[in-house]
Write an enzyme that holds these catalytic residues in place. Structure first.
Site, short mmCIF file in Angstrom:
data_model
loop_
_atom_site.label_atom_id
_atom_site.label_comp_id
_atom_site.label_asym_id
_atom_site.label_seq_id
_atom_site.Cartn_x
_atom_site.Cartn_y
_atom_site.Cartn_z
N PHE A 196 0.85 -1.20 0.00
CA PHE A 196 0.00 0.00 0.00
C PHE A 196 0.88 1.24 0.00
O PHE A 196 1.77 1.38 0.84
CB PHE A 196 -0.91 0.02 1.23
CG PHE A 196 -1.81 1.22 1.25
CD1 PHE A 196 -2.99 1.24 0.50
CD2 PHE A 196 -1.49 2.34 2.01
CE1 PHE A 196 -3.81 2.36 0.50
CE2 PHE A 196 -2.32 3.46 2.01
CZ PHE A 196 -3.48 3.47 1.25
N ASP A 281 9.16 2.65 1.32
CA ASP A 281 8.03 3.41 1.84
C ASP A 281 7.99 3.18 3.35
O ASP A 281 7.54 2.13 3.82
CB ASP A 281 6.74 2.94 1.16
CG ASP A 281 5.51 3.69 1.66
OD1 ASP A 281 5.59 4.33 2.73
OD2 ASP A 281 4.48 3.63 0.97
N LYS A 310 3.21 9.65 8.17
CA LYS A 310 2.35 9.47 9.35
C LYS A 310 2.93 10.00 10.67
O LYS A 310 2.42 10.96 11.22
CB LYS A 310 1.99 7.99 9.50
CG LYS A 310 1.03 7.53 8.39
CD LYS A 310 0.48 6.16 8.63
CE LYS A 310 -0.70 5.86 7.74
NZ LYS A 310 -0.40 5.20 6.47
C1 LIG Z 1 -0.71 5.44 5.11
C2 LIG Z 1 0.29 5.00 4.12
C3 LIG Z 1 0.45 5.69 2.91
C4 LIG Z 1 -0.45 6.83 2.51
O1 LIG Z 1 -0.32 7.91 3.36
P1 LIG Z 1 -1.45 9.06 3.34
O2 LIG Z 1 -0.91 10.10 4.26
O3 LIG Z 1 -2.70 8.42 3.80
O4 LIG Z 1 -1.57 9.54 1.95
C5 LIG Z 1 1.45 5.28 2.06
N1 LIG Z 1 2.25 4.25 2.38
C6 LIG Z 1 2.13 3.57 3.52
C7 LIG Z 1 3.07 2.45 3.83
C8 LIG Z 1 1.14 3.91 4.43
O5 LIG Z 1 0.99 3.22 5.56
#
Ligand SMILES: *Cc1c(COP(=O)(O)O)cnc(C)c1O
Length: 460
Positions: A196, A281, A310
């Site tokens: 994700f 990521d 986050k």
């Molecule tokens: C939450 C998340 C995203 C997206 O972040 P947003 O601030 O919601 O756009 C991307 N990558 C990972 C691994 C995430 O947990």
């Protein structure tokens, strides 16, 4: 914690609980000042959840479903809803509120910045964005503490050569990383099944969940998916046409699925051999959550690009794309940008978060309290639990049955916020300030909550 208000007691009209929710002592001055100007200051009066929920549904697009609670106040790892009920927050707004709610350092840093300089736009620079970029680069260059890290970082660029691009969210940090990979002159990108990376079109193109992609196709082209954790599949997929490999050290949204040992190291070695960028990521895993500043430090590797969001702003919207070596030079004036990105208030919050993590030893705390939770859950030996996954304070209780939603609902009713990340897994991503007492309070309540995941035979 003995003062934990049982929701039923609060619902029955316990005046102290409702009063507690309506007045945060530190905020009362600002609240009366705003009121005096006629600004709407929304506070709990008790018994208002139903009314707010109805207004929510008539005013907001239905992207998240009906909210299970409407919250009005937070303090530390606690939240209060519009009915005055208290909750222990073990989810931190999806791994965001690293310092919990209303942390004085963030409140002061944000207030100081906003009363000095709130926004200038990216034709100009500000001190907080420069200082935050420097701090992030310095932290990324630290050696990790994990067993793999002790062997020294594998492959990759010299992290001293890094540069930062600020964004406003995780998906935007990944958009930046994705666009940056296009400037390598190659367009083939490898991402992972079940991964994700966000909801905007580029990040969605990297996201390995067909159910959330398909309605929005066609998405940007060139992305191929490989099974997560399978180094041989990565070896087969990456070639000299590959611009980049996008990976999460732990697939959070999939249910807190960590990369198997050696996988990140293999990914580093394979990408380096083919001149492809390794993009990690760390939007969910970064900034202390797994017991290191970054999860890649635990694995003892050096990526070319890392994305963050986050936990970085302590609740303020901010994202960052860190690039090292040649990847740091790919963007040039005009290649990318955003009006709000690197906003000094959000960056001041980020600096406050990093400062508190360092000052209060929250990286170590994430490791220790995470171990306490993991061991505590395992020692329950509850028949509904198949195991615990994750690292530090990013954990999943894996159930034997698809009953995560029932357990999360029962937890909410009992005053604990957890997340049913998928039908079989309960995700815990509490604030890094969670105390051992608070962790034990949750562990004490957990067996009853887990009973909701027993089948009929087990329950009787
Ligand atoms: C939450 C998340 C995203 C997206 O972040 P947003 O601030 O919601 O756009 C991307 N990558 C990972 C691994 C995430 O947990």
């Amino acid at each position: 914690m003995t003062t934990h208000t049982h929701p039923q007691a609060a619902a029955a009209g316990s005046a102290p609980a409702a009063h507690e929710a309506s007045t945060a002592p530190a905020a009362s001055g600002a609240i009366s000042a705003a009121r005096a100007e006629g600004l709407p200051v929304v506070q709990a009066q008790g018994g208002l959840s139903a009314a707010w929920t109805e207004r929510y549904s008539s005013a907001l697009m239905n992207t998240f479903g009906t909210p299970k609670r409407v919250f009005v106040r937070g303090e530390g790892a606690q939240l209060w809803d519009a009915d005055g009920r208290r909750y222990l927050d073990l989810f931190a707004g999806i791994a965001v509120n690293a310092l919990g709610h209303a942390h004085p350092l963030i409140v002061n840093a944000v207030t100081a910045q906003l009363t000095t300089l709130g926004h200038v736009g990216n034709f100009f620079g500000t001190a907080p964005q420069i200082a935050l970029a420097e701090r992030l680069l310095a932290l990324a260059a630290l050696p990790g503490s994990g067993p793999a890290a002790e062997q020294g970082p594998a492959g990759g660029p010299d992290l001293g050569s890094g540069r930062v691009y600020f964004a406003n969210s995780g998906t935007e940090a990944n958009e930046a990383a994705f666009k940056l990979t296009r400037l390598t002159g190659r367009t083939k990108v490898i991402a992972t099944e079940g991964g994700f990376h966000g909801r905007t079109m580029g990040a969605l193109a990297l996201t390995g969940k067909p159910a959330i992609r398909e309605a929005f196709e066609p998405l940007p082209a060139g992305v191929e998916f490989v099974p997560f954790g399978d180094a041989a599949a990565l070896e087969n997929a990456v070639d000299d046409q590959t611009a980049a490999v996008f990976l999460e050290p732990i697939q959070g949204e999939r249910g807190v699925l960590p990369a198997p040992p050696g996988y990140l190291k293999a990914a580093r070695e394979i990408t380096a051999r083919h001149g492809a960028l390794l993009v990690l990521d760390e939007v969910q895993t970064g900034i202390g959550r797994t017991g290191d500043w970054f999860a890649f430090q635990h694995a003892g590797i050096r990526p070319d690009v890392v994305t963050l969001a986050k936990g970085l702003g302590g609740g303020l919207p901010i994202g960052a794309c860190l690039a090292f070596g040649r990847a740091a030079e790919l963007f040039t004036p005009g290649s990318h940008g955003s009006t709000f990105a690197g906003n000094p208030v959000a960056c001041a919050a980020g600096l406050a978060v990093l400062h508190a993590i360092e000052r209060d030893g929250l990286i170590e705390r994430a490791g220790e309290v995470g171990d306490l939770l993991r061991q505590g859950i395992e020692e329950l030996d509850h028949p509904a639990v198949a195991g615990v996954r994750g690292e530090g304070l990013l954990l999943a209780i894996v159930l034997r049955r698809a009953a995560a939603a029932e357990v999360a609902d029962a937890a909410l009713d009992a005053g604990f916020i957890v997340n049913a990340v998928n039908p079989e897994s309960i995700r815990l991503a509490p604030p890094l300030i969670l105390t051992t007492d608070q962790a034990r309070e949750f562990l004490g309540a957990l067996p009853k909550l887990l009973d909701h995941a027993l089948d009929e035979a087990g329950r009787s």
